[in-house]
Motif scaffolding. Sequence first.
Motif, mmCIF file in Angstrom:
data_model
loop_
_atom_site.group_PDB
_atom_site.id
_atom_site.type_symbol
_atom_site.label_atom_id
_atom_site.label_comp_id
_atom_site.label_asym_id
_atom_site.label_seq_id
_atom_site.Cartn_x
_atom_site.Cartn_y
_atom_site.Cartn_z
ATOM 1 N N ILE A 102 0.840 -1.199 0.000
ATOM 2 C CA ILE A 102 0.000 0.000 0.000
ATOM 3 C C ILE A 102 0.875 1.249 0.000
ATOM 4 O O ILE A 102 0.624 2.209 -0.739
ATOM 5 C CB ILE A 102 -0.943 -0.007 1.212
ATOM 6 C CG1 ILE A 102 -1.847 -1.241 1.160
ATOM 7 C CG2 ILE A 102 -1.780 1.275 1.261
ATOM 8 C CD1 ILE A 102 -2.630 -1.488 2.420
ATOM 9 N N LEU A 103 1.923 1.238 0.810
ATOM 10 C CA LEU A 103 2.855 2.368 0.831
ATOM 11 C C LEU A 103 3.565 2.505 -0.511
ATOM 12 O O LEU A 103 3.817 3.620 -0.983
ATOM 13 C CB LEU A 103 3.873 2.198 1.956
ATOM 14 C CG LEU A 103 3.326 2.246 3.383
ATOM 15 C CD1 LEU A 103 4.473 2.147 4.382
ATOM 16 C CD2 LEU A 103 2.532 3.525 3.613
ATOM 17 N N HIS A 104 3.883 1.364 -1.125
ATOM 18 C CA HIS A 104 4.518 1.389 -2.448
ATOM 19 C C HIS A 104 3.581 2.048 -3.463
ATOM 20 O O HIS A 104 4.019 2.863 -4.285
ATOM 21 C CB HIS A 104 4.860 -0.034 -2.881
ATOM 22 C CG HIS A 104 5.543 -0.120 -4.212
ATOM 23 N ND1 HIS A 104 6.878 0.194 -4.385
ATOM 24 C CD2 HIS A 104 5.071 -0.470 -5.441
ATOM 25 C CE1 HIS A 104 7.204 0.048 -5.665
ATOM 26 N NE2 HIS A 104 6.121 -0.360 -6.323
ATOM 27 N N ALA A 105 2.290 1.703 -3.406
ATOM 28 C CA ALA A 105 1.314 2.306 -4.319
ATOM 29 C C ALA A 105 1.202 3.800 -4.064
ATOM 30 O O ALA A 105 1.097 4.598 -5.003
ATOM 31 C CB ALA A 105 -0.043 1.624 -4.147
ATOM 32 N N LEU A 106 1.251 4.205 -2.798
ATOM 33 C CA LEU A 106 1.161 5.619 -2.449
ATOM 34 C C LEU A 106 2.351 6.402 -2.989
ATOM 35 O O LEU A 106 2.188 7.446 -3.634
ATOM 36 C CB LEU A 106 1.079 5.763 -0.927
ATOM 37 C CG LEU A 106 1.129 7.182 -0.347
ATOM 38 C CD1 LEU A 106 -0.036 8.006 -0.859
ATOM 39 C CD2 LEU A 106 1.115 7.131 1.179
ATOM 40 N N VAL A 107 3.544 5.895 -2.758
ATOM 41 C CA VAL A 107 4.767 6.589 -3.182
ATOM 42 C C VAL A 107 4.841 6.699 -4.703
ATOM 43 O O VAL A 107 5.375 7.677 -5.239
ATOM 44 C CB VAL A 107 6.010 5.858 -2.631
ATOM 45 C CG1 VAL A 107 7.282 6.416 -3.260
ATOM 46 C CG2 VAL A 107 6.082 5.992 -1.123
ATOM 47 N N ASN A 108 4.297 5.725 -5.394
ATOM 48 C CA ASN A 108 4.413 5.696 -6.857
ATOM 49 C C ASN A 108 3.215 6.300 -7.582
ATOM 50 O O ASN A 108 3.077 6.121 -8.795
ATOM 51 C CB ASN A 108 4.627 4.259 -7.321
ATOM 52 C CG ASN A 108 6.025 3.760 -7.018
ATOM 53 O OD1 ASN A 108 6.988 4.059 -7.718
ATOM 54 N ND2 ASN A 108 6.149 2.998 -5.931
ATOM 55 N N LEU A 109 2.363 7.007 -6.867
ATOM 56 C CA LEU A 109 1.250 7.699 -7.523
ATOM 57 C C LEU A 109 1.785 8.854 -8.366
ATOM 58 O O LEU A 109 2.578 9.657 -7.895
ATOM 59 C CB LEU A 109 0.287 8.246 -6.464
ATOM 60 C CG LEU A 109 -0.592 7.216 -5.749
ATOM 61 C CD1 LEU A 109 -1.291 7.869 -4.559
ATOM 62 C CD2 LEU A 109 -1.615 6.638 -6.716
ATOM 63 N N HIS A 110 1.336 8.919 -9.593
ATOM 64 C CA HIS A 110 1.808 9.980 -10.488
ATOM 65 C C HIS A 110 0.676 10.901 -10.953
ATOM 66 O O HIS A 110 0.890 11.792 -11.760
ATOM 67 C CB HIS A 110 2.490 9.375 -11.714
ATOM 68 C CG HIS A 110 3.697 8.549 -11.386
ATOM 69 N ND1 HIS A 110 4.824 9.082 -10.796
ATOM 70 C CD2 HIS A 110 3.940 7.226 -11.524
ATOM 71 C CE1 HIS A 110 5.728 8.128 -10.616
ATOM 72 N NE2 HIS A 110 5.207 6.985 -11.030
ATOM 73 N N SER A 111 -0.523 10.682 -10.425
ATOM 74 C CA SER A 111 -1.662 11.489 -10.828
ATOM 75 C C SER A 111 -1.773 12.735 -9.969
ATOM 76 O O SER A 111 -1.473 12.721 -8.773
ATOM 77 C CB SER A 111 -2.953 10.663 -10.705
ATOM 78 O OG SER A 111 -4.078 11.462 -11.000
ATOM 79 N N CYS A 112 -2.208 13.842 -10.590
ATOM 80 C CA CYS A 112 -2.477 15.072 -9.861
ATOM 81 C C CYS A 112 -3.959 15.204 -9.528
ATOM 82 O O CYS A 112 -4.400 16.213 -8.990
ATOM 83 C CB CYS A 112 -2.037 16.292 -10.679
ATOM 84 S SG CYS A 112 -0.247 16.462 -10.813
ATOM 85 N N SER A 113 -4.733 14.192 -9.875
ATOM 86 C CA SER A 113 -6.169 14.196 -9.620
ATOM 87 C C SER A 113 -6.462 13.562 -8.265
ATOM 88 O O SER A 113 -6.087 12.417 -8.014
ATOM 89 C CB SER A 113 -6.901 13.422 -10.721
ATOM 90 O OG SER A 113 -8.211 13.068 -10.319
#
Length: 228
Positions: A102-113
Amino acid sequence: MKCAIMQPTYLPWAGYFNLIASVDTFVFLDDVQFDRRSWQSRNRIFDGGKVAWLSCPVKKAPRETLIQDLSLSDDVNWQQVHAKKIQLNYANAPFFSEMESILHALVNLHSCSLSNVNQTLIREICQRLEIHTNFVNASELKLPGQRSEHLLNICKYLSCEQYLSPQGSKDYLLQDGTFSHSGVELAFQSYEPQPYSQKHSNEFVSHLSIIDVIANIGLNQTKQYILG
């Protein structure tokens, strides 16, 4: 078919996932006005032994801006800041390792939405909890109506026979009467969070982010916890 409709919120509490797990189709209500006082851009975790907010940096926008159109600031790497804060405060929790994806998904978010960020994290958590509900975006349906009329239009479009609503909307929906004689049955969530052992507190604190639940009792028990 049973459906639920809720605004996409940031790292929601266990009851949000109970609602998702209780229906066949879950609709992200992203075509309504953003509310800065809501859970749409923030949630609560333990921080330094006290309950504190994790808030997404939302760009300034007109009051009537819809959730689907709301952007997050790119001035700071807020994802890294949030992940680091979670890691610092939950590293010693019994099941912290089970939150790493879950933390990996959070850190790798690239959306500004904001909507995309919330939905991505909710879907990731559902995948880890083996919740296989179908997800739909209200904005993609482009249906008319305000408030309860809009909800009913979504239900009818998706051929939902039953609409499962959180308890907080019960009085309004029953008094409003839009669903009366509509052919869509109204049902209301009955989820009550039960105390679990929390690393940071001897006295149970409820309605924290799902992050707190997973870190303290693990994915397997969290799934049972949200199912009630």
